[in-house]
Design a protein around this motif. Structure first.
Motif, PDB file in Angstrom:
ATOM      1  N   PRO A   1      16.584  70.981  26.269  1.00  0.00           N
ATOM      2  CA  PRO A   1      17.130  71.848  25.213  1.00  0.00           C
ATOM      3  C   PRO A   1      18.519  71.401  24.757  1.00  0.00           C
ATOM      4  O   PRO A   1      19.509  72.106  24.925  1.00  0.00           O
ATOM      5  N   SER A   2      18.577  70.221  24.163  1.00  0.00           N
ATOM      6  CA  SER A   2      19.825  69.656  23.665  1.00  0.00           C
ATOM      7  C   SER A   2      19.504  68.673  22.552  1.00  0.00           C
ATOM      8  O   SER A   2      18.550  67.892  22.664  1.00  0.00           O
ATOM      9  N   THR A   3      20.282  68.698  21.490  1.00  0.00           N
ATOM     10  CA  THR A   3      20.069  67.749  20.396  1.00  0.00           C
ATOM     11  C   THR A   3      20.423  66.332  20.809  1.00  0.00           C
ATOM     12  O   THR A   3      20.103  65.381  20.079  1.00  0.00           O
ATOM     13  N   ALA A   4      21.079  66.162  21.958  1.00  0.00           N
ATOM     14  CA  ALA A   4      21.390  64.830  22.470  1.00  0.00           C
ATOM     15  C   ALA A   4      20.284  64.285  23.356  1.00  0.00           C
ATOM     16  O   ALA A   4      20.327  63.118  23.743  1.00  0.00           O
ATOM     17  N   ALA A   5      19.282  65.115  23.671  1.00  0.00           N
ATOM     18  CA  ALA A   5      18.184  64.673  24.522  1.00  0.00           C
ATOM     19  C   ALA A   5      17.229  63.773  23.742  1.00  0.00           C
ATOM     20  O   ALA A   5      17.189  63.787  22.514  1.00  0.00           O
ATOM     21  N   SER A   6      16.456  62.994  24.456  1.00  0.00           N
ATOM     22  CA  SER A   6      15.518  62.068  23.812  1.00  0.00           C
ATOM     23  C   SER A   6      14.394  62.827  23.127  1.00  0.00           C
ATOM     24  O   SER A   6      13.958  63.887  23.589  1.00  0.00           O
ATOM     25  N   ALA A   7      13.944  62.297  22.008  1.00  0.00           N
ATOM     26  CA  ALA A   7      12.842  62.902  21.252  1.00  0.00           C
ATOM     27  C   ALA A   7      11.513  62.459  21.844  1.00  0.00           C
ATOM     28  O   ALA A   7      11.330  61.284  22.177  1.00  0.00           O
ATOM     29  N   VAL A   8      10.589  63.403  21.985  1.00  0.00           N
ATOM     30  CA  VAL A   8       9.267  63.089  22.528  1.00  0.00           C
ATOM     31  C   VAL A   8       8.161  63.359  21.513  1.00  0.00           C
ATOM     32  O   VAL A   8       6.985  63.206  21.824  1.00  0.00           O
ATOM     33  N   GLY A   9       8.542  63.763  20.308  1.00  0.00           N
ATOM     34  CA  GLY A   9       7.552  64.025  19.273  1.00  0.00           C
ATOM     35  C   GLY A   9       8.175  64.660  18.053  1.00  0.00           C
ATOM     36  O   GLY A   9       9.386  64.927  18.022  1.00  0.00           O
ATOM     37  N   VAL A  10       7.343  64.907  17.048  1.00  0.00           N
ATOM     38  CA  VAL A  10       7.776  65.521  15.793  1.00  0.00           C
ATOM     39  C   VAL A  10       6.717  66.535  15.367  1.00  0.00           C
ATOM     40  O   VAL A  10       5.519  66.268  15.463  1.00  0.00           O
ATOM     41  N   VAL A  11       7.153  67.708  14.912  1.00  0.00           N
ATOM     42  CA  VAL A  11       6.242  68.696  14.328  1.00  0.00           C
ATOM     43  C   VAL A  11       6.585  68.850  12.856  1.00  0.00           C
ATOM     44  O   VAL A  11       7.743  68.720  12.467  1.00  0.00           O
TER      45      VAL A  11
END
Length: 295
Positions: A102-112
């Motif tokens: 739960p952080s905008t700095a965390a890695s992305a794992v997908g897109v909705v």
């Protein structure tokens, strides 16, 4: 670079078979260097340096490492939050990143994308789509988190709560019966009849409810609202109440509006009987002072 001669070491791939390129360079006997070859050899480091500079510029910057200890209020919330039921949300922007923490700095794992429906548990402005995962797995980044409102990032609302559509299971002359497959006690039901004034009622606990005070043979629209004045609002459901012939005084108290013997209500499943004249309360009125009273 920038018009200045800069020398640096360069490397070239010899065999690109693993990349589907085949052999790129072959060994040859050393020969005397001609003037043209010497010119090319001198220019080669410049080209190599320029290529390396472009590759370095195109390389994305590494994200800052996320401190999981600072995310404890999301990963280890109070029991009232961690045991809360899941809810469904609509994606209302073109696309939203799904992240491992739960952080905008965390890695992305997908897109909705817009129009998709997500189901998850709300935790401090983030929607956790894997609330069944253990704390240990969430700390490792195995969860899927979606930011619900990007106001602080200048993005506005990203997800909108999806309310259920009212399900009318039976229609009567002056009432409607609704049934639910989930808890709707936190919602208000807005009612807009074609005849008469619009009104709203707080939904009760349980699996069904009756909406009274409607006119016969009347179009009615209904929808749920989390807040009766501000929303969010669900989709409208349109129905029509049953047509019933006008009741006459000469019919007497032995039959109801549908011509059925008194003793059982034909507008709902309750047991009823005729009471005295000129008396009104919350029960279903059948006109001319007579009403059905629950036994």
């Amino acid at each position: 670079m920038d018009g200045q001669d800069t020398e640096c070491d360069g490397y070239m791939l010899v065999d690109g078979t693993s990349l589907g390129l085949g052999v790129l360079l072959e060994r040859v006997e050393r020969v005397q260097t001609t003037a043209v070859q010497a010119t090319r050899a001198k220019a080669a480091p410049k080209a190599t340096a320029a290529t390396a500079a472009k590759a370095t510029a195109a390389k994305p910057k590494a994200r800052h490492k996320v401190d999981v200890d600072q995310l404890s209020k999301w990963i280890k919330p109070a029991p009232t939050v961690s045991m809360a039921p899941t809810r469904r949300y609509d994606v209302v922007v073109s696309n939203v990143m799904v992240r491992s923490l739960p952080s905008t700095a965390a890695s992305a794992v997908g897109v909705v994308k817009m129009g998709e429906v997500l189901e998850g548990q709300v935790r401090e402005g983030w929607l956790l789509m894997d609330s069944e995962l253990s704390v240990e797995r969430l700390e490792k980044g195995d969860g899927r988190w979606v930011l619900m409102d990007g106001k602080e990032l200048g993005l506005g609302q990203l997800l909108r709560l999806q309310l259920p559509v009212p399900s009318v299971t039976k229609t009567f002359a002056h009432a409607l019966q609704l049934s639910f497959d989930q808890d709707v006690s936190k919602y208000h039901l807005q009612v807009e009849p074609e005849i008469g004034d619009s009104f709203h009622v707080r939904c009760p606990e349980g699996k069904s409810m009756l909406v009274h005070g409607l006119h016969a043979d009347c179009h009615v629209r209904l929808r749920f609202a989390l807040n009766k004045d501000e929303g969010p609002f669900g989709e409208w459901e349109a129905v029509e109440t049953t047509f019933v012939a006008a009741w006459e005084e000469a019919d007497g108290p032995c039959v109801d509006l549908l011509g059925n013997p008194r003793g059982s209500c034909k507008q709902c499943s309750c047991k009823c009987f005729a009471t005295w004249r000129k008396h009104m309360d919350w029960s279903i009125s059948v006109g001319h002072g007579f009403l059905f009273q629950l036994t």
